[in-house]
Motif scaffolding. Structure first.
Motif, mmCIF file in Angstrom:
data_model
loop_
_atom_site.group_PDB
_atom_site.id
_atom_site.type_symbol
_atom_site.label_atom_id
_atom_site.label_comp_id
_atom_site.label_asym_id
_atom_site.label_seq_id
_atom_site.Cartn_x
_atom_site.Cartn_y
_atom_site.Cartn_z
ATOM 1 N N ASP A 62 97.149 -105.979 -185.566
ATOM 2 C CA ASP A 62 98.033 -104.827 -185.741
ATOM 3 C C ASP A 62 97.295 -103.501 -185.808
ATOM 4 O OD1 ASP A 62 96.939 -105.694 -188.170
ATOM 5 O OD2 ASP A 62 98.627 -104.981 -189.354
ATOM 6 N N THR A 63 96.198 -103.447 -186.575
ATOM 7 C CA THR A 63 95.485 -102.180 -186.737
ATOM 8 C C THR A 63 94.933 -101.677 -185.408
ATOM 9 O OG1 THR A 63 94.914 -102.696 -189.029
ATOM 10 C CG2 THR A 63 93.553 -101.070 -187.915
ATOM 11 N N ALA A 64 94.348 -102.578 -184.630
ATOM 12 C CA ALA A 64 93.805 -102.167 -183.334
ATOM 13 C C ALA A 64 94.910 -101.691 -182.404
ATOM 14 C CB ALA A 64 93.050 -103.333 -182.696
ATOM 15 N N LEU A 65 96.056 -102.356 -182.413
ATOM 16 C CA LEU A 65 97.169 -101.918 -181.578
ATOM 17 C C LEU A 65 97.713 -100.574 -182.045
ATOM 18 C CD1 LEU A 65 99.159 -105.263 -181.155
ATOM 19 C CD2 LEU A 65 97.849 -104.066 -179.397
ATOM 20 N N LEU A 66 97.904 -100.431 -183.349
ATOM 21 C CA LEU A 66 98.486 -99.195 -183.870
ATOM 22 C C LEU A 66 97.557 -98.005 -183.664
ATOM 23 C CD1 LEU A 66 100.002 -100.609 -187.176
ATOM 24 C CD2 LEU A 66 101.260 -99.843 -185.162
ATOM 25 N N SER A 67 96.252 -98.248 -183.676
ATOM 26 C CA SER A 67 95.312 -97.131 -183.496
ATOM 27 C C SER A 67 95.400 -96.526 -182.102
ATOM 28 C CB SER A 67 93.877 -97.598 -183.773
ATOM 29 O OG SER A 67 93.452 -98.525 -182.781
ATOM 30 N N ALA A 68 96.045 -97.232 -181.164
ATOM 31 C CA ALA A 68 96.206 -96.708 -179.802
ATOM 32 C C ALA A 68 97.521 -95.957 -179.622
ATOM 33 C CB ALA A 68 96.139 -97.858 -178.793
ATOM 34 N N VAL A 69 98.312 -95.832 -180.681
ATOM 35 C CA VAL A 69 99.619 -95.181 -180.584
ATOM 36 C C VAL A 69 99.501 -93.732 -181.050
ATOM 37 C CG1 VAL A 69 102.000 -95.213 -181.413
ATOM 38 C CG2 VAL A 69 100.810 -97.371 -180.940
ATOM 39 N N PRO A 70 99.707 -92.765 -180.182
ATOM 40 C CA PRO A 70 99.598 -91.358 -180.594
ATOM 41 C C PRO A 70 100.614 -91.007 -181.675
ATOM 42 C CG PRO A 70 99.617 -91.561 -178.191
ATOM 43 C CD PRO A 70 99.983 -92.905 -178.735
ATOM 44 N N GLY A 71 100.137 -90.318 -182.696
ATOM 45 C CA GLY A 71 101.022 -89.773 -183.717
ATOM 46 C C GLY A 71 101.399 -90.705 -184.844
ATOM 47 N N ILE A 72 100.992 -91.970 -184.785
ATOM 48 C CA ILE A 72 101.384 -92.890 -185.846
ATOM 49 C C ILE A 72 100.456 -92.761 -187.038
ATOM 50 C CG2 ILE A 72 99.999 -94.916 -185.185
ATOM 51 C CD1 ILE A 72 102.570 -96.587 -185.705
ATOM 52 N N ARG A 73 100.978 -92.999 -188.229
ATOM 53 C CA ARG A 73 100.192 -93.019 -189.452
ATOM 54 C C ARG A 73 100.277 -94.419 -190.053
ATOM 55 N NH1 ARG A 73 101.827 -89.306 -193.745
ATOM 56 N NH2 ARG A 73 99.629 -89.311 -194.351
ATOM 57 N N LEU A 74 99.128 -94.968 -190.443
ATOM 58 C CA LEU A 74 99.047 -96.330 -190.950
ATOM 59 C C LEU A 74 98.507 -96.337 -192.369
ATOM 60 C CD1 LEU A 74 99.035 -99.452 -190.689
ATOM 61 C CD2 LEU A 74 96.782 -99.247 -189.615
ATOM 62 N N ALA A 75 99.209 -97.038 -193.243
ATOM 63 C CA ALA A 75 98.804 -97.148 -194.645
ATOM 64 C C ALA A 75 98.536 -98.593 -195.000
ATOM 65 C CB ALA A 75 99.886 -96.573 -195.559
ATOM 66 N N ALA A 76 97.600 -98.786 -195.958
ATOM 67 C CA ALA A 76 97.278 -100.128 -196.448
ATOM 68 C C ALA A 76 97.196 -100.059 -197.967
ATOM 69 C CB ALA A 76 95.957 -100.614 -195.857
ATOM 70 N N PRO A 77 98.210 -100.545 -198.689
ATOM 71 C CA PRO A 77 98.179 -100.494 -200.158
ATOM 72 C C PRO A 77 97.204 -101.498 -200.746
ATOM 73 C CG PRO A 77 100.143 -101.637 -199.397
ATOM 74 C CD PRO A 77 99.472 -101.112 -198.173
ATOM 75 N N ARG A 78 96.576 -101.107 -201.854
ATOM 76 C CA ARG A 78 95.604 -101.994 -202.509
ATOM 77 C C ARG A 78 96.227 -102.786 -203.644
ATOM 78 N NH1 ARG A 78 94.237 -96.790 -204.437
ATOM 79 N NH2 ARG A 78 94.521 -96.565 -206.712
ATOM 80 N N ASP A 79 97.357 -102.319 -204.171
ATOM 81 C CA ASP A 79 98.000 -102.980 -205.304
ATOM 82 C C ASP A 79 99.480 -102.612 -205.290
ATOM 83 O OD1 ASP A 79 98.123 -100.367 -206.235
ATOM 84 O OD2 ASP A 79 96.711 -100.653 -207.876
ATOM 85 N N PRO A 80 100.287 -103.213 -206.169
ATOM 86 C CA PRO A 80 101.719 -102.928 -206.149
ATOM 87 C C PRO A 80 102.065 -101.451 -206.315
ATOM 88 C CG PRO A 80 101.312 -104.921 -207.417
ATOM 89 C CD PRO A 80 99.967 -104.342 -207.084
ATOM 90 N N ALA A 81 101.341 -100.751 -207.185
ATOM 91 C CA ALA A 81 101.662 -99.339 -207.408
ATOM 92 C C ALA A 81 101.461 -98.514 -206.138
ATOM 93 C CB ALA A 81 100.795 -98.784 -208.544
#
Length: 640
Positions: free
Chosen positions: A446-465
């Protein structure tokens, strides 16, 4: 187009008497471990042994198979309900067709446990879905009877089309191609592309489609197809009412297939009779078999949510997980609570999923706001394009998928969502290494695919908060698509930040020491990074650990942090190529920052099945692996 005449249905009554019904495993049977517990099954080393078994023994064999599956799958975890539902169907397939000379294809291959038992793999079930053990899906390395390593739904009909054409061109006209597909998988667009070609191809040899209709995928099957099958089964609101001309007949007949059914899929004689008839027609045929998911196991039959589709380790008598496994908060459950709370505050928020309402945690939202959740069936492409339409009309759709299934809708994300800068949020469950389901289900692309999409922002949470925070930020972002990814795992304890710098959370900083190494942790990699930092400090190194929260595009402040250290190491449970490490290296080079950046992630290969911690450690993504990478990469300080 001239339609194929409809063949008579195969109700149980005019056929020879069925085998005795398969009883549910009893509590006493389940607690037994006698070597003679499965005497008939123990004699089946291959399909020839099954074909030699007289009809009167099939009821006992079916009961033994169900008992075997409940016992073994409850001990290892796996797909239970769907396999309990295809016992008689699979027995009939292997009695009528000569596998592997005849090609048997199982769409969404989690329904192949019975097939594996009948093709000599009983002993492998003690290590089902564990490293070095039996795969939970068809596997070409395991057996010549497994033609395709299928686990993404809706593919078997296209495979069948190609195989039948090839056999026809090679002159191997005596071989049959049989594709078993569920009604849930038949909601996928690719299935209809295959069906369209199979029905009309003049070059393909005869193909037999076996529709395993249990009325559900994870949850009940949705859409117009579901209503049509319900009428054919005689349960729908229009059952018994003839369709007016010129639309009489089944949908499949109008496409050009011969339709046989509906057949009681738990009546081995009836299924065999239908399959032999289909084989004799020498053309494209669909055999409609009606089955019950979870058949013969009371806890599964009583489980209306998903009939125990996929399970963890359970007590086989009660069907409940061990006490120690209950009540642990998963990433999915955290998301389910937060999306429901957000919907109450944001009337423009809607949710879309592809036949995964409960697995991705949208069932709570659907209960609270039933008109704002849309299940598209197994149709990820449609889900993304429909979400684009929802966003164009002023809503904020949240599309919830398993990360591995995002691959199927990449074009729609790129050209229908991102090109229009639409505010669509993707929530990618089961991201990274999923573990026992193996190569086709790891959410590592997913990360490699999403990195090729112009304008998208990707987040990865480390914990529930941080999941809650990032989901709120994503839903409030209106300038293009956003995505969140989290794994199939227990959410774990909170990890508090010491401070923040331009949106980057600082999780650890060695006091009073030179800044040797910067560890950039993506999402759940924060825990092993912090453990590695403690080990490195004990060896005298100064370490900073940061969590960028939004990992793509690279936060503006991150290259500057890299420049203040001797070494930077990014750590993510996604492909190392195309992730935050690659992007950070590029950003540093553009700013002429010479600090080396090492990217730790998953290798560009198909990773086999196994336990998640074991597979992460093998990729160097545990504390020991991170520590080892840093130690090997740091060059000795030059002395004055």
């Amino acid at each position: 187009m001239t339609t194929t005449p409809r063949s008579p249905a195969y109700p149980s009554s005019p056929l020879p008497s069925a085998s005795p019904p398969s009883p549910a495993p009893s509590s006493s049977a389940l607690s037994s471990a006698s070597p003679a517990r499965w005497p008939l099954l123990d004699r089946i080393e291959g399909p020839a042994d099954l074909r030699a078994l007289p009809h009167h023994g099939l009821g006992q064999l079916a009961a033994e198979i169900r008992d075997f599956l409940v016992t073994k799958v409850c001990a290892t975890g796996g797909h239970l309900g769907v396999n309990l539902g295809v016992v008689e169907l699979t027995l009939a397939l292997h009695r009528v067709f000569d596998s592997p000379r005849d090609v048997l294809l199982f769409d969404t291959g989690h329904q192949t446990y019975v097939h594996k038992l009948l093709t000599g793999r009983q002993t492998g079930f003690d290590r089902l879905r564990r490293a070095g053990g039996l795969s939970g899906y068809p596997a070409r390395t395991e057996s010549a009877h497994d033609w395709i390593e299928s686990s993404h739904a809706s593919t078997a009909l296209s495979y069948a089309d190609g195989l039948a054409k090839a056999l026809g061109l090679r002159g191997e006209t005596g071989r049959r191609v049989v594709a078993v597909i569920g009604d849930g998988a038949l909601t996928g667009g690719l299935a209809w592309e295959g069906l369209n070609n199979l029905a009309a191809s003049a070059h393909a040899g005869p193909v037999i489609i076996v529709l395993n209709d249990n009325g559900r995928s994870y949850a009940p099957t949705v859409g117009g197809l579901a209503r049509h099958l319900d009428r054919l089964r005689g349960h729908g609101p229009d059952a018994g009412v003839a369709d007016p001309a010129p639309t009489a007949g089944t949908l499949f007949e109008h496409l050009g297939l011969t339709y046989l059914g509906p057949v009681d899929g738990h009546d081995t004689r009836a299924v065999e009779a239908a399959l032999r008839h289909a084989r004799s027609l020498n053309g494209p045929v669909l055999v409609h078999c009606v089955t019950a998911k979870g058949k013969g196991y009371a806890p599964a039959e009583a489980d209306e949510a998903d009939r125990m589709h996929g399970i963890g380790i359970l007590d086989p008598v009660t069907g409940r997980p061990p006490a120690a496994a209950r009540g642990k908060e998963s990433w999915t459950s955290v998301f389910a609570a937060e999306i429901t709370a957000l919907a109450a505050r944001h009337p423009d928020l809607v949710a879309v999923t592809a036949a995964m309402l409960r697995p991705v945690g949208l069932h709570r939202l659907a209960e609270a706001f039933p008109g704002r959740v849309f299940d598209c069936g197994i149709a990820e492409q449609h889900a993304l394009c429909s979400a684009a339409g929802l966003a164009m009309a002023g809503l904020h759709p949240v599309v919830c998928l398993y990360a591995t299934f995002l691959n199927r809708a990449f074009d729609q994300l790129l050209m229908d969502v991102a090109l229009h800068r639409l505010p669509v949020t993707l929530v990618l469950d089961r991201a990274g290494v999923t573990g026992p389901d193996g190569a086709s289900h790891h959410g590592m692309w997913d990360t490699a695919l999403l990195s090729a999409v112009p304008g998208i922002r990707l987040a990865a949470p480390r914990d529930p908060a941080t999941l809650r925070e990032l989901l709120r930020e994503a839903v409030e972002y209106a300038d293009g698509p956003t995505a969140l990814r989290f794994p199939k795992a227990t959410a774990g304890p909170g990890i508090r930040a010491l401070g923040a710098m331009d949106g980057i959370d600082v999780l650890r900083r060695s006091p009073h020491r030179p800044l040797d190494v910067l560890l950039v942790s993506a999402g759940v990699m924060a825990t092993p990074c912090l453990e590695a930092a403690a080990a490195l400090e004990r060896d005298g190194h100064g370490v900073t650990v940061v969590d960028p929260r939004w990992t793509h595009p690279v936060p503006d402040a991150l290259p500057g942090l890299v420049a203040r250290h001797r070494l930077a190491v990014t750590v993510e449970d996604a492909l190392a190529d195309g992730g935050i490490g690659s992007a950070l290296r590029t950003a540093c080079a553009e700013r002429h920052i010479t600090t080396p950046v090492r990217a730790l992630g998953l290798p560009l290969t198909f990773i086999t099945h196994g336990e998640r911690p074991e597979l992460l450690a093998r990729a160097g993504l545990d504390a020991q692996g991170i520590t080892r990478t840093v130690t090997q990469s740091l060059t000795p300080r030059s002395t004055p």
